[in-house]
Design a protein around this motif. Sequence first.
Motif, PDB file in Angstrom:
ATOM      1  N   TRP A  79      -0.583  -3.439 -11.291  1.00  0.00           N
ATOM      2  CA  TRP A  79      -0.747  -2.399 -12.306  1.00  0.00           C
ATOM      3  C   TRP A  79      -0.846  -3.011 -13.702  1.00  0.00           C
ATOM      4  O   TRP A  79      -1.650  -2.547 -14.530  1.00  0.00           O
ATOM      5  CB  TRP A  79       0.407  -1.403 -12.243  1.00  0.00           C
ATOM      6  CG  TRP A  79       0.199  -0.303 -11.250  1.00  0.00           C
ATOM      7  CD1 TRP A  79       0.964   0.009 -10.177  1.00  0.00           C
ATOM      8  CD2 TRP A  79      -0.867   0.654 -11.258  1.00  0.00           C
ATOM      9  NE1 TRP A  79       0.453   1.086  -9.497  1.00  0.00           N
ATOM     10  CE2 TRP A  79      -0.671   1.516 -10.148  1.00  0.00           C
ATOM     11  CE3 TRP A  79      -1.960   0.884 -12.088  1.00  0.00           C
ATOM     12  CZ2 TRP A  79      -1.533   2.561  -9.854  1.00  0.00           C
ATOM     13  CZ3 TRP A  79      -2.829   1.934 -11.794  1.00  0.00           C
ATOM     14  CH2 TRP A  79      -2.601   2.758 -10.696  1.00  0.00           C
ATOM     15  N   LEU A 121       4.234   5.916 -10.194  1.00  0.00           N
ATOM     16  CA  LEU A 121       3.300   6.503 -11.155  1.00  0.00           C
ATOM     17  C   LEU A 121       4.023   7.107 -12.354  1.00  0.00           C
ATOM     18  O   LEU A 121       3.509   7.087 -13.474  1.00  0.00           O
ATOM     19  CB  LEU A 121       2.441   7.557 -10.460  1.00  0.00           C
ATOM     20  CG  LEU A 121       1.510   7.045  -9.348  1.00  0.00           C
ATOM     21  CD1 LEU A 121       0.710   8.185  -8.760  1.00  0.00           C
ATOM     22  CD2 LEU A 121       0.597   5.951  -9.872  1.00  0.00           C
ATOM     23  N   ASP A 122       5.235   7.639 -12.125  1.00  0.00           N
ATOM     24  CA  ASP A 122       6.027   8.134 -13.258  1.00  0.00           C
ATOM     25  C   ASP A 122       6.414   6.987 -14.193  1.00  0.00           C
ATOM     26  O   ASP A 122       6.358   7.127 -15.426  1.00  0.00           O
ATOM     27  CB  ASP A 122       7.279   8.841 -12.743  1.00  0.00           C
ATOM     28  CG  ASP A 122       6.951  10.161 -12.046  1.00  0.00           C
ATOM     29  OD1 ASP A 122       5.841  10.687 -12.273  1.00  0.00           O
ATOM     30  OD2 ASP A 122       7.797  10.639 -11.260  1.00  0.00           O
ATOM     31  N   VAL A 150       3.241  -4.733  -6.678  1.00  0.00           N
ATOM     32  CA  VAL A 150       2.758  -3.462  -7.214  1.00  0.00           C
ATOM     33  C   VAL A 150       2.780  -3.487  -8.743  1.00  0.00           C
ATOM     34  O   VAL A 150       1.795  -3.113  -9.404  1.00  0.00           O
ATOM     35  CB  VAL A 150       3.611  -2.299  -6.665  1.00  0.00           C
ATOM     36  CG1 VAL A 150       3.343  -1.022  -7.456  1.00  0.00           C
ATOM     37  CG2 VAL A 150       3.318  -2.067  -5.195  1.00  0.00           C
ATOM     38  N   GLN A 199       3.380   6.022 -16.176  1.00  0.00           N
ATOM     39  CA  GLN A 199       3.125   6.966 -17.271  1.00  0.00           C
ATOM     40  C   GLN A 199       4.009   6.667 -18.476  1.00  0.00           C
ATOM     41  O   GLN A 199       3.546   6.717 -19.624  1.00  0.00           O
ATOM     42  CB  GLN A 199       3.345   8.394 -16.779  1.00  0.00           C
ATOM     43  CG  GLN A 199       3.081   9.449 -17.840  1.00  0.00           C
ATOM     44  CD  GLN A 199       3.304  10.852 -17.317  1.00  0.00           C
ATOM     45  OE1 GLN A 199       3.599  11.060 -16.142  1.00  0.00           O
ATOM     46  NE2 GLN A 199       3.164  11.843 -18.204  1.00  0.00           N
ATOM     47  N   GLY A 231       0.803  -1.208   0.000  1.00  0.00           N
ATOM     48  CA  GLY A 231       0.000   0.000   0.000  1.00  0.00           C
ATOM     49  C   GLY A 231       0.841   1.265   0.000  1.00  0.00           C
ATOM     50  O   GLY A 231       0.443   2.290  -0.569  1.00  0.00           O
ATOM     51  N   TYR A 232       2.021   1.192   0.624  1.00  0.00           N
ATOM     52  CA  TYR A 232       2.902   2.361   0.648  1.00  0.00           C
ATOM     53  C   TYR A 232       3.441   2.675  -0.739  1.00  0.00           C
ATOM     54  O   TYR A 232       3.518   3.842  -1.148  1.00  0.00           O
ATOM     55  CB  TYR A 232       4.051   2.104   1.625  1.00  0.00           C
ATOM     56  CG  TYR A 232       5.144   3.141   1.571  1.00  0.00           C
ATOM     57  CD1 TYR A 232       4.994   4.367   2.206  1.00  0.00           C
ATOM     58  CD2 TYR A 232       6.330   2.894   0.874  1.00  0.00           C
ATOM     59  CE1 TYR A 232       5.989   5.333   2.146  1.00  0.00           C
ATOM     60  CE2 TYR A 232       7.342   3.851   0.814  1.00  0.00           C
ATOM     61  CZ  TYR A 232       7.167   5.058   1.445  1.00  0.00           C
ATOM     62  OH  TYR A 232       8.160   6.013   1.387  1.00  0.00           O
ATOM     63  N   TRP A 233       3.820   1.625  -1.497  1.00  0.00           N
ATOM     64  CA  TRP A 233       4.458   1.838  -2.797  1.00  0.00           C
ATOM     65  C   TRP A 233       3.458   2.005  -3.951  1.00  0.00           C
ATOM     66  O   TRP A 233       3.842   2.503  -5.013  1.00  0.00           O
ATOM     67  CB  TRP A 233       5.374   0.659  -3.130  1.00  0.00           C
ATOM     68  CG  TRP A 233       6.643   0.627  -2.363  1.00  0.00           C
ATOM     69  CD1 TRP A 233       6.994  -0.233  -1.364  1.00  0.00           C
ATOM     70  CD2 TRP A 233       7.768   1.505  -2.540  1.00  0.00           C
ATOM     71  NE1 TRP A 233       8.256   0.040  -0.898  1.00  0.00           N
ATOM     72  CE2 TRP A 233       8.755   1.109  -1.615  1.00  0.00           C
ATOM     73  CE3 TRP A 233       8.038   2.574  -3.383  1.00  0.00           C
ATOM     74  CZ2 TRP A 233       9.982   1.741  -1.509  1.00  0.00           C
ATOM     75  CZ3 TRP A 233       9.248   3.219  -3.283  1.00  0.00           C
ATOM     76  CH2 TRP A 233      10.210   2.803  -2.355  1.00  0.00           C
ATOM     77  N   PHE A 234       2.223   1.609  -3.780  1.00  0.00           N
ATOM     78  CA  PHE A 234       1.316   1.500  -4.923  1.00  0.00           C
ATOM     79  C   PHE A 234       1.088   2.848  -5.605  1.00  0.00           C
ATOM     80  O   PHE A 234       1.056   2.928  -6.842  1.00  0.00           O
ATOM     81  CB  PHE A 234      -0.026   0.906  -4.471  1.00  0.00           C
ATOM     82  CG  PHE A 234      -0.893   0.462  -5.614  1.00  0.00           C
ATOM     83  CD1 PHE A 234      -0.594  -0.684  -6.329  1.00  0.00           C
ATOM     84  CD2 PHE A 234      -2.004   1.203  -5.985  1.00  0.00           C
ATOM     85  CE1 PHE A 234      -1.394  -1.099  -7.383  1.00  0.00           C
ATOM     86  CE2 PHE A 234      -2.797   0.798  -7.039  1.00  0.00           C
ATOM     87  CZ  PHE A 234      -2.495  -0.351  -7.742  1.00  0.00           C
ATOM     88  N   PHE A 235       0.936   3.914  -4.833  1.00  0.00           N
ATOM     89  CA  PHE A 235       0.662   5.233  -5.413  1.00  0.00           C
ATOM     90  C   PHE A 235       1.831   6.194  -5.217  1.00  0.00           C
ATOM     91  O   PHE A 235       1.630   7.424  -5.273  1.00  0.00           O
ATOM     92  CB  PHE A 235      -0.609   5.839  -4.795  1.00  0.00           C
ATOM     93  CG  PHE A 235      -1.875   5.153  -5.228  1.00  0.00           C
ATOM     94  CD1 PHE A 235      -2.355   5.290  -6.516  1.00  0.00           C
ATOM     95  CD2 PHE A 235      -2.586   4.364  -4.341  1.00  0.00           C
ATOM     96  CE1 PHE A 235      -3.520   4.663  -6.919  1.00  0.00           C
ATOM     97  CE2 PHE A 235      -3.758   3.739  -4.731  1.00  0.00           C
ATOM     98  CZ  PHE A 235      -4.226   3.877  -6.017  1.00  0.00           C
ATOM     99  N   ARG A 236       3.010   5.660  -5.022  1.00  0.00           N
ATOM    100  CA  ARG A 236       4.169   6.536  -4.887  1.00  0.00           C
ATOM    101  C   ARG A 236       4.438   7.253  -6.213  1.00  0.00           C
ATOM    102  O   ARG A 236       4.251   6.690  -7.292  1.00  0.00           O
ATOM    103  CB  ARG A 236       5.400   5.739  -4.475  1.00  0.00           C
ATOM    104  CG  ARG A 236       5.303   5.115  -3.089  1.00  0.00           C
ATOM    105  CD  ARG A 236       5.211   6.154  -2.001  1.00  0.00           C
ATOM    106  NE  ARG A 236       6.441   6.943  -1.903  1.00  0.00           N
ATOM    107  CZ  ARG A 236       6.580   7.985  -1.088  1.00  0.00           C
ATOM    108  NH1 ARG A 236       5.571   8.388  -0.334  1.00  0.00           N
ATOM    109  NH2 ARG A 236       7.721   8.637  -1.043  1.00  0.00           N
ATOM    110  N   PRO A 237       4.855   8.520  -6.181  1.00  0.00           N
ATOM    111  CA  PRO A 237       5.099   9.258  -7.432  1.00  0.00           C
ATOM    112  C   PRO A 237       6.104   8.583  -8.349  1.00  0.00           C
ATOM    113  O   PRO A 237       5.957   8.632  -9.584  1.00  0.00           O
ATOM    114  CB  PRO A 237       5.605  10.620  -6.938  1.00  0.00           C
ATOM    115  CG  PRO A 237       5.043  10.758  -5.571  1.00  0.00           C
ATOM    116  CD  PRO A 237       5.012   9.383  -4.997  1.00  0.00           C
TER     117      PRO A 237
END
Length: 343
Positions: free
Chosen positions: A291, A93-94, A287, A97, A84-90
């Motif tokens: 995704w 997400l970069d 993670v 993208q 959960g800590y790493w899933f939405f880390r910037p």
Amino acid sequence: MPEPQPPALATGASPPPADEPPPDPDPAAATGPAAVAAAAPAAPPVIPLRHPWRWVATAAVLVLVAQIVHGLATNRFYQWDRFGYWFFRPVVLDGLQITLEVTAYSAVAGLVLGVLLALARLSRSPVLRIVSWVYVWLFRSVPLIVVLLFLYNFSALYQSLSLGVPFGPSFVSFGESRLATDTVVAVVGLTLNEAAYAAEVVRAGLLSVDQGQHEAAASLGLPRRYQFTRIVFPQALRAIVPAYVNQLIGLVKSTSLVFYVSLLDLFGTVQSMGSTYPGDIVPLLLVATVWYVILTSAVSVVQFYVERHYSRGALRAVPPTPLQRLRAGVRDLRVRIRKEAAL
């Protein structure tokens, strides 16, 4: 003496003739629906066919799924808190993208190039047919990682590129390293590989259209361009879409190889963070897995609705959506429960 008289009859009644038989029953009343229904035996109740082994297999599958879910939820090795800590880390997400950008560019360019190669394969020109066949044969034979590494080291073979007269003077020259960035190398490599498979998918879809459709389009006097865009290609899409979307899902997962050409996509970011935080390797891999599952599921949803759109005219009824199937399943389950309760 007067003769005795017979007893008087009731008023309005007449004695029946002695030699007349009794009246026959009405044949229409004897053969009517009411009489037939009264004479027919009661139909036995319809008992649905039992499927005990189906229920046994369903129970076994549910138990197995419950065990897997329980193991995933209770095993501390997965470290769901770190997940959960790493899933939405910037940083993640970069990388996501970059994966989306490389996939989108490669999918569009690969499909366009694949269509051109398929048309060249079906052309009457022997040169176009041979060149297209050689291209498809070559890039389906060489692994994708080899293509990416070759393009990544392309500057070692050609330090500069130029535009000008073939086999003559050049007008403009520029360094290859200025254009061949990591993103360009990844997109070009994936596009070249994807086009080879897309060409065969498109060619198979075009060949699946009945020859009578080509003849009917030609008999209408339409130009060849309109024959292809208005009649042939829309029908071929029914065969192209499922196969190409399957190839597109493979492309989403193939983007993980661009890590080897120094492009930090989703998988490359996970690998880099795993080297920096060795204790979080498993949650980081989870993670990336989740995704990738989300991306491929989104592509599958788009595939369903595109197939549903192009099935009009080919099927008598448009396939129901998942929500419509769920409603129909719930309705059938209620009817089945009521029938079993009535028995």
